[in-house]
Design a protein around this motif. Structure first.
Motif, PDB file in Angstrom:
ATOM      1  N   MET A  60       0.905  -1.450  -0.074  1.00  0.00           N
ATOM      2  CA  MET A  60       0.146   0.045   0.077  1.00  0.00           C
ATOM      3  C   MET A  60       0.872   1.251  -0.082  1.00  0.00           C
ATOM      4  O   MET A  60       1.925   1.203   0.625  1.00  0.00           O
ATOM      5  CB  MET A  60      -0.969   0.176   1.323  1.00  0.00           C
ATOM      6  CG  MET A  60      -1.610  -1.129   1.304  1.00  0.00           C
ATOM      7  SD  MET A  60      -3.080  -1.114   2.809  1.00  0.00           S
ATOM      8  CE  MET A  60      -3.951   0.557   2.410  1.00  0.00           C
ATOM      9  N   ALA A  61       0.503   2.225  -0.542  1.00  0.00           N
ATOM     10  CA  ALA A  61       1.168   3.444  -0.599  1.00  0.00           C
ATOM     11  C   ALA A  61       1.312   4.214   0.719  1.00  0.00           C
ATOM     12  O   ALA A  61       0.107   4.176   1.325  1.00  0.00           O
ATOM     13  CB  ALA A  61       0.371   4.505  -1.563  1.00  0.00           C
TER      14      ALA A  61
ATOM     15  N   SER B   4       6.114   8.523   3.612  1.00  0.00           N
ATOM     16  CA  SER B   4       7.321   8.135   2.897  1.00  0.00           C
ATOM     17  C   SER B   4       7.393   8.357   1.562  1.00  0.00           C
ATOM     18  O   SER B   4       8.480   8.483   1.003  1.00  0.00           O
ATOM     19  CB  SER B   4       7.894   6.740   3.278  1.00  0.00           C
ATOM     20  OG  SER B   4       7.124   5.694   2.908  1.00  0.00           O
ATOM     21  N   GLY B   5       6.205   8.485   0.813  1.00  0.00           N
ATOM     22  CA  GLY B   5       6.298   8.492  -0.465  1.00  0.00           C
ATOM     23  C   GLY B   5       6.491   7.003  -1.255  1.00  0.00           C
ATOM     24  O   GLY B   5       6.400   7.008  -2.441  1.00  0.00           O
TER      25      GLY B   5
END
Length: 402
Positions: free
Chosen positions: A168-169, A173-174
């Protein structure tokens, strides 16, 4: 073994059918090139839907890939290669899953329970809610569902695997982080009431290629994170995605109509437009399975093992699948004499029994420091010696919001 109902359902017959369906579908996924072509096209369609939502090819591809349970580092060369990988993995999971079947009455109960679940209820799902790590649930009849993009599907089986690791995004933190999830696949009924022109064409093509379509047709695949509390951003994104899916679905149906395809064809005389379950956010498969898992744990469901004979073992061995089948039925209520009921109504005048009064609560468990979804009821109403009719439970359920 379950008694034979007036509709002809028996546990033994349903178990035999479910085994045969699983084997035929697994063999088709393993060897039919058209299975890979069909999946490649479905992946492309899903990519275009995500692309319409986020407006960026790379982000859309990441949403699609991670939503299927694959790593963000997976970069197949083309859509056919992606379809081939997904189908191969699906065939392996299908063959290895524990097999469950529902009685017709239990299907009504699960559908009603699923209708009561809110978006917030789904965040309570944990790995220990699953009755087994993987399972294939075969329904006694197709369940008509109006999908989020506006199409109508006749769902006949659900395959789950969990917990799996879902990437998952991570906004902080990006990058991406791993989160436990459950992966669910929906299978529709090849011979069900929904027979659109494009499917009829696929059916004819498969016969021409010498690989006729199996009884269960792989439809949607999706991962859902466990113990995931959605933020306002997640809710808004889901609403936006659902809106986009409806828009894209309408455009695709218009395009098919311009090409001479009828995307609204159904052939069953029992089907009436508007009778289908409305999946407004693409979460119906999760709602249905979560309701099934919770009902099993609360012993509203009665689970028994179907008989396994030599023929059953031979059938399952064709794809190295376990031959056992778990039969899930509505647990019988205590016998009640035909005395006046709670409303002062004498039950003698009824010639059947029916399911009533099921509602949902979110019960706090201090020992576990968490809430669980609990269903109160259902119970059977009517004389104990009269037959049970199905279909009324959906009308009898009440929703209790937390």
């Amino acid at each position: 073994m379950a008694r034979k109902s007036k509709k002809g359902w028996t546990a033994a017959g349903a178990a035999r059918t479910a085994r045969e369906y699983r084997v035929a579908t697994t063999e088709f996924l393993r060897r039919a090139p058209i299975a890979r072509m069909d999946r490649a096209q479905r992946l492309l369609d899903a990519f275009q839907l995500h692309q319409a939502h986020v407006g960026h090819d790379e982000a859309a591809a990441l949403m699609l890939i991670t939503g299927l349970g694959y790593s963000e580092d997976w970069h197949p060369e083309h859509w056919y290669a992606a379809g081939e990988q997904v189908v191969d993995d699906e065939a392996a999971d299908l063959a290895g899953a524990d097999l469950y079947i529902l009685s017709p009455q239990m299907l009504d109960v699960v559908a009603a329970a699923a209708a009561s679940l809110t978006f917030d209820d789904l965040s309570l799902l944990r790995a220990d809610d699953l009755p087994s790590r993987s399972g294939l649930l075969v329904l006694p009849r197709p369940l008509l569902v109006k999908t989020v993009n506006g199409d109508v599907s006749d769902d006949r089986a659900f395959l789950w695997r969990g917990p799996v690791s879902m990437r998952m995004a991570d906004p902080s933190s990006g990058g991406f982080v791993s989160h436990p999830a459950v992966k669910i696949s929906t299978y529709f009924d090849r011979d069900g009431p929904v027979q659109v022109d494009s499917f009829r064409q696929l059916l004819a093509q498969a016969r021409t290629e010498g690989t006729p379509l199996p009884p269960l047709m792989l439809d949607g695949i999706q991962c859902f994170p466990l113990e995931f509390e959605p933020s306002n951003i997640h809710r808004k994104n889901l609403e936006a995605w659902a809106t986009g899916a409806r828009t894209v679905g309408a455009s695709q149906r218009e395009l098919l109509a311009d090409q001479g395809y009828d995307s609204e064809v159904v052939v069953s005389g029992d089907y009436v437009s508007g009778d289908e379950i409305d999946d407004v956010d693409g979460r119906f498969m999760l709602r249905f399975m979560y309701a099934f898992w919770r009902l099993c744990e609360q012993q509203i469901a009665q689970i028994t093992e179907a008989d396994v004979n030599h023929s059953a073992r031979v059938t399952a061995a064709r794809v190295q699948a376990p031959p056992e089948v778990r039969v899930v039925e509505l647990r019988p209520s205590r016998d009640r004499s035909p005395a006046p009921d709670e409303d002062g109504e004498n039950l003698d005048r009824w010639n059947h029994r029916w399911i009533v009064r099921m509602h949902k609560v979110r019960q706090w468990y201090p020992s576990e420091q968490r809430h669980k979804v609990i269903y109160r009821g259902p119970y059977l109403k009517g004389p104990a010696d009269k037959p049970l009719i199905g279909g009324e439970v959906v009308r009898g359920v009440t929703r209790q919001h937390s």
